[in-house]
Design a protein around this motif. Structure first.
Motif, PDB file in Angstrom:
ATOM      1  N   PRO A 308       0.819  -1.218   0.000  1.00 19.48           N
ATOM      2  CA  PRO A 308       0.000   0.000   0.000  1.00 19.48           C
ATOM      3  C   PRO A 308       0.853   1.268   0.000  1.00 19.48           C
ATOM      4  O   PRO A 308       1.952   1.298   0.552  1.00 19.48           O
ATOM      5  CB  PRO A 308      -0.794  -0.106   1.311  1.00 19.48           C
ATOM      6  CG  PRO A 308      -0.704  -1.534   1.726  1.00 19.48           C
ATOM      7  CD  PRO A 308       0.614  -2.027   1.209  1.00 19.48           C
ATOM      8  N   SER A 309       0.324   2.306  -0.649  1.00 19.68           N
ATOM      9  CA  SER A 309       0.912   3.627  -0.497  1.00 19.68           C
ATOM     10  C   SER A 309       0.711   4.076   0.945  1.00 19.68           C
ATOM     11  O   SER A 309      -0.388   3.971   1.489  1.00 19.68           O
ATOM     12  CB  SER A 309       0.235   4.628  -1.439  1.00 19.68           C
ATOM     13  OG  SER A 309       0.610   5.948  -1.110  1.00 19.68           O
ATOM     14  N   ARG A 310       1.772   4.547   1.559  1.00 26.87           N
ATOM     15  CA  ARG A 310       1.677   5.021   2.943  1.00 26.87           C
ATOM     16  C   ARG A 310       1.387   6.509   3.019  1.00 26.87           C
ATOM     17  O   ARG A 310       1.293   7.059   4.113  1.00 26.87           O
ATOM     18  CB  ARG A 310       2.997   4.727   3.682  1.00 26.87           C
ATOM     19  CG  ARG A 310       3.376   3.253   3.717  1.00 26.87           C
ATOM     20  CD  ARG A 310       2.350   2.422   4.430  1.00 26.87           C
ATOM     21  NE  ARG A 310       2.691   0.999   4.450  1.00 26.87           N
ATOM     22  CZ  ARG A 310       1.895   0.049   4.923  1.00 26.87           C
ATOM     23  NH1 ARG A 310       0.700   0.363   5.391  1.00 26.87           N
ATOM     24  NH2 ARG A 310       2.277  -1.220   4.904  1.00 26.87           N
ATOM     25  N   ASN A 311       1.229   7.152   1.877  1.00 25.71           N
ATOM     26  CA  ASN A 311       1.094   8.598   1.839  1.00 25.71           C
ATOM     27  C   ASN A 311      -0.211   8.983   1.154  1.00 25.71           C
ATOM     28  O   ASN A 311      -0.262   9.103  -0.066  1.00 25.71           O
ATOM     29  CB  ASN A 311       2.293   9.212   1.110  1.00 25.71           C
ATOM     30  CG  ASN A 311       2.320  10.723   1.189  1.00 25.71           C
ATOM     31  OD1 ASN A 311       1.407  11.352   1.732  1.00 25.71           O
ATOM     32  ND2 ASN A 311       3.360  11.321   0.633  1.00 25.71           N
ATOM     33  N   LEU A 312      -1.265   9.184   1.939  1.00 27.48           N
ATOM     34  CA  LEU A 312      -2.546   9.561   1.358  1.00 27.48           C
ATOM     35  C   LEU A 312      -2.519  10.951   0.755  1.00 27.48           C
ATOM     36  O   LEU A 312      -3.403  11.306  -0.027  1.00 27.48           O
ATOM     37  CB  LEU A 312      -3.668   9.459   2.401  1.00 27.48           C
ATOM     38  CG  LEU A 312      -4.351   8.085   2.498  1.00 27.48           C
ATOM     39  CD1 LEU A 312      -3.471   7.111   3.258  1.00 27.48           C
ATOM     40  CD2 LEU A 312      -5.727   8.175   3.150  1.00 27.48           C
ATOM     41  N   SER A 313      -1.511  11.742   1.088  1.00 25.06           N
ATOM     42  CA  SER A 313      -1.378  13.070   0.499  1.00 25.06           C
ATOM     43  C   SER A 313      -0.774  13.019  -0.899  1.00 25.06           C
ATOM     44  O   SER A 313      -0.727  14.040  -1.588  1.00 25.06           O
ATOM     45  CB  SER A 313      -0.514  13.961   1.399  1.00 25.06           C
ATOM     46  OG  SER A 313      -1.157  14.196   2.630  1.00 25.06           O
ATOM     47  N   ALA A 314      -0.281  11.852  -1.323  1.00 24.68           N
ATOM     48  CA  ALA A 314       0.351  11.728  -2.640  1.00 24.68           C
ATOM     49  C   ALA A 314      -0.265  10.637  -3.497  1.00 24.68           C
ATOM     50  O   ALA A 314      -0.114  10.657  -4.718  1.00 24.68           O
ATOM     51  CB  ALA A 314       1.849  11.455  -2.477  1.00 24.68           C
ATOM     52  N   VAL A 315      -0.974   9.679  -2.909  1.00 21.60           N
ATOM     53  CA  VAL A 315      -1.445   8.504  -3.638  1.00 21.60           C
ATOM     54  C   VAL A 315      -2.367   8.902  -4.797  1.00 21.60           C
ATOM     55  O   VAL A 315      -3.203   9.792  -4.675  1.00 21.60           O
ATOM     56  CB  VAL A 315      -2.160   7.525  -2.684  1.00 21.60           C
ATOM     57  CG1 VAL A 315      -3.436   8.137  -2.111  1.00 21.60           C
ATOM     58  CG2 VAL A 315      -2.464   6.203  -3.390  1.00 21.60           C
ATOM     59  N   CYS A 316      -2.175   8.254  -5.936  1.00 23.36           N
ATOM     60  CA  CYS A 316      -3.037   8.461  -7.107  1.00 23.36           C
ATOM     61  C   CYS A 316      -4.053   7.333  -7.238  1.00 23.36           C
ATOM     62  O   CYS A 316      -5.245   7.581  -7.462  1.00 23.36           O
ATOM     63  CB  CYS A 316      -2.198   8.543  -8.375  1.00 23.36           C
ATOM     64  SG  CYS A 316      -1.054   9.926  -8.431  1.00 23.36           S
ATOM     65  N   THR A 317      -3.581   6.081  -7.131  1.00 24.67           N
ATOM     66  CA  THR A 317      -4.470   4.927  -7.296  1.00 24.67           C
ATOM     67  C   THR A 317      -4.152   3.875  -6.245  1.00 24.67           C
ATOM     68  O   THR A 317      -3.037   3.789  -5.752  1.00 24.67           O
ATOM     69  CB  THR A 317      -4.311   4.290  -8.692  1.00 24.67           C
ATOM     70  OG1 THR A 317      -2.976   3.795  -8.841  1.00 24.67           O
ATOM     71  CG2 THR A 317      -4.615   5.292  -9.805  1.00 24.67           C
ATOM     72  N   MET A 318      -5.180   3.061  -5.934  1.00 22.73           N
ATOM     73  CA  MET A 318      -5.007   1.899  -5.061  1.00 22.73           C
ATOM     74  C   MET A 318      -5.705   0.707  -5.707  1.00 22.73           C
ATOM     75  O   MET A 318      -6.817   0.823  -6.217  1.00 22.73           O
ATOM     76  CB  MET A 318      -5.569   2.157  -3.672  1.00 22.73           C
ATOM     77  CG  MET A 318      -4.637   2.941  -2.765  1.00 22.73           C
ATOM     78  SD  MET A 318      -3.274   1.949  -2.111  1.00 22.73           S
ATOM     79  CE  MET A 318      -4.133   0.955  -0.879  1.00 22.73           C
ATOM     80  N   HIS A 319      -5.037  -0.443  -5.645  1.00 28.25           N
ATOM     81  CA  HIS A 319      -5.454  -1.642  -6.358  1.00 28.25           C
ATOM     82  C   HIS A 319      -5.735  -2.758  -5.348  1.00 28.25           C
ATOM     83  O   HIS A 319      -4.972  -2.929  -4.402  1.00 28.25           O
ATOM     84  CB  HIS A 319      -4.312  -2.048  -7.298  1.00 28.25           C
ATOM     85  CG  HIS A 319      -4.639  -3.156  -8.249  1.00 28.25           C
ATOM     86  ND1 HIS A 319      -3.674  -3.746  -9.049  1.00 28.25           N
ATOM     87  CD2 HIS A 319      -5.804  -3.790  -8.548  1.00 28.25           C
ATOM     88  CE1 HIS A 319      -4.239  -4.679  -9.790  1.00 28.25           C
ATOM     89  NE2 HIS A 319      -5.531  -4.733  -9.504  1.00 28.25           N
TER      90      HIS A 319
END
Length: 365
Positions: A308-319
Motif C-alpha cells: 500500500p501507499s503510505r502517503n494519502l497526500s500523494a497517492v493516485c491509485t489503489m489496487h
C-alpha cells in the motif's frame, strides 16, 4: 355553495378528538415507526462493510441522470454489419482521446458490471477524487460480453464491445483458470491493436480506485510504464515485480513490437498469465534490441494491497491486488473509498494521522 371536499371522518361521526387523544395517537405512530426502522438499521450494519455506507446503485451520481450519449449507434446489430471492428474501435478511441491522442482503458465483463459490483466503486472513485472527474471523458470501457456492454451504456459514454469467437467471458473468472488466462491474453492482443492505431493509453483494471490524476506522476521518457506488486525504489530496476493492472504505454513502433513479442511469448510459456510472462521476458535481449524503454511506477503513488501507499497526500491509485474473490474485492474497495472520504474531511494539520483500514476481507495471496 358546494360543500367542502375535505370533511374529516371524525366530524362525520360526532365530536372531534381531544388534544390529549391526538397526542397519544401521534406518539403511538412514532413508536411503531421506530420499532420497524431499528431492526432494519441493525440488519444493514450487519451486512455492510465495517464503517462503510454502501449507497444503492440508483443513488450513485452517474445513475441519476438519463443514459449518456454513446459513440456507437443504438442498434448494435446494424452497426456490426456496417462497420468493421477496427472502424468501431477507432471511432470510440477518437471520441475519448485527449489532445495528445491518449485514452484511458479498462475492460469489463458481466460479473463485474452488475449494479453494486466493482465497476460502480471504480466509477465512484473518479467522482470523489481530486481533479479526477474530468478524466471520465477520456475513459473507454471495453466490454467483453453483451451483458456488460448493455450495462456500460447505462452508466458511461464511451463503451466498446469486443467479442472473441468461441469464448464466453461473461462469468466470474477464477484466478489462473483457463477462462481467466484467455481473458488476460485477449487484453494484451487488444492493447497492441490500440497502439497500432496510434493511440497511447493508460490501462487500468476495474478493481483500482482513482484518487488523483496519475498524469503528473508518469515519466517523460518511458515507453512502457507499469505499476508494481513490489517496488524496489529504482524505476529502472528490472528486479521490480510488475503488476499489469495499471500501465501507461506510449504509441510508437517500439511498443507495438514489444506487445507483439509479449503476446507471442504465451506460446513458449503455456499456462502462465501475462504478468508472469512479462516477468520472464523483461530481461530478454530482444527488448533492448528493439529499444523499448521500460520503467516501473512507485507504490507511493500507485499502491495496492500487496504494497500500500503510505502517503494519502500523494497517492493516485489503489489496487485490490493480492486479493482473491469478487466479494472480498468489493468490500475492501468500498473501505478504501471510506478511508479517502475520512482523509479529505480531516483538517490539513491532522491529515497525517489518517491511514488505510485495508485489508479487511481480502487475504494476502
Amino acid at each position: 355553495m358546494a360543500a367542502p371536499l375535505t370533511t374529516s371522518r371524525a366530524n362525520e361521526g360526532g365530536a372531534a378528538p381531544s388534544p390529549e387523544q391526538g397526542a397519544r395517537r401521534v406518539a403511538t405512530a412514532l413508536l411503531f415507526l421506530a420499532a420497524v426502522a431499528l431492526p432494519c438499521l441493525v440488519l444493514y450494519h450487519a451486512v455492510a462493510p465495517a464503517g462503510v455506507l454502501v449507497r444503492p446503485a440508483a443513488m450513485l451520481p452517474w445513475m441519476q441522470a438519463a443514459a449518456p450519449p454513446h459513440d456507437d449507434d443504438d442498434d448494435d446489430e446494424v452497426n456490426l454489419e456496417s462497420d468493421s471492428e477496427d472502424a468501431r474501435l477507432e471511432r470510440v478511441l477518437r471520441a475519448a482521446a485527449m489532445a495528445n491522442d491518449t485514452v484511458i482503458l479498462t475492460t469489463l465483463n458481466s460479473a463485474w458490471s452488475e449494479p453494486g459490483s466493482v465497476v460502480d466503486v471504480f466509477l465512484e472513485s473518479f467522482w470523489i477524487g481530486e481533479d479526477t472527474r474530468e478524466l471520465l471523458d477520456h475513459l473507454v470501457i471495453v466490454s467483453l460480453d453483451a451483458t456488460a456492454h448493455r450495462q456500460c451504456k447505462q452508466i458511461h459514454t464511451h463503451c466498446l464491445a469486443v467479442a472473441t469467437e468461441g469464448v464466453d467471458f461473461s462469468g466470474q473468472k477464477n484466478f489462473m483458470s483457463d477462462g481467466y488466462l484467455r481473458m488476460m491474453w485477449r487484453r494484451i492482443d487488444f492493447l497492441r491493436l490500440v497502439l497500432e492505431m496510434g493511440f497511447s493509453f493508460i490501462f487500468t483494471d476495474t478493481d483500482i480506485v482513482w484518487f488523483r490524476s496519475p498524469l503528473p506522476r508518469l515519466y517523460a521518457d518511458g515507453d512502457f510504464q507499469i505499476a508494481c506488486d513490489h517496488f524496489t525504489g529504482d524505476p529502472d530496476d528490472l528486479g521490480n515485480m510488475p503488476n499489469g493492472g495499471f500501465t501507461y504505454v506510449r504509441a510508437n513502433s517500439e511498443t507495438v513490437d514489444f506487445y507483439k513479442y509479449w503476446y507471442e511469448a504465451r506460446v513458449r510459456h503455456p499456462g502462465r498469465h501475462d504478468q508472469d510472462v512479462l516477468n520472464i521476458i523483461k530481461r530478454d535481449p530482444y527488448l533492448a534490441e528493439i529499444g523499448v524503454r521500460i520503467r516501473f511506477l512507485s507504490t507511493e503513488f500507485f499502491g495496492g494491497l500487496c504494497e500500500p501507499s503510505r502517503n494519502l497526500s500523494a497517492v493516485c491509485t489503489m489496487h485490490t491486488n493480492c486479493c482473491v474473490g469478487l466479494r472480498r474485492k468489493i468490500n475492501d474497495l468500498n473501505v478504501m473509498l471510506h478511508d479517502w472520504r475520512r482523509f479529505m474531511s480531516t483538517q490539513d494539520k491532522d491529515k497525517h494521522t489518517v491511514s488505510w483500514s485495508v485489508p479487511q476481507t481480502c487475504r494476502f495471496e
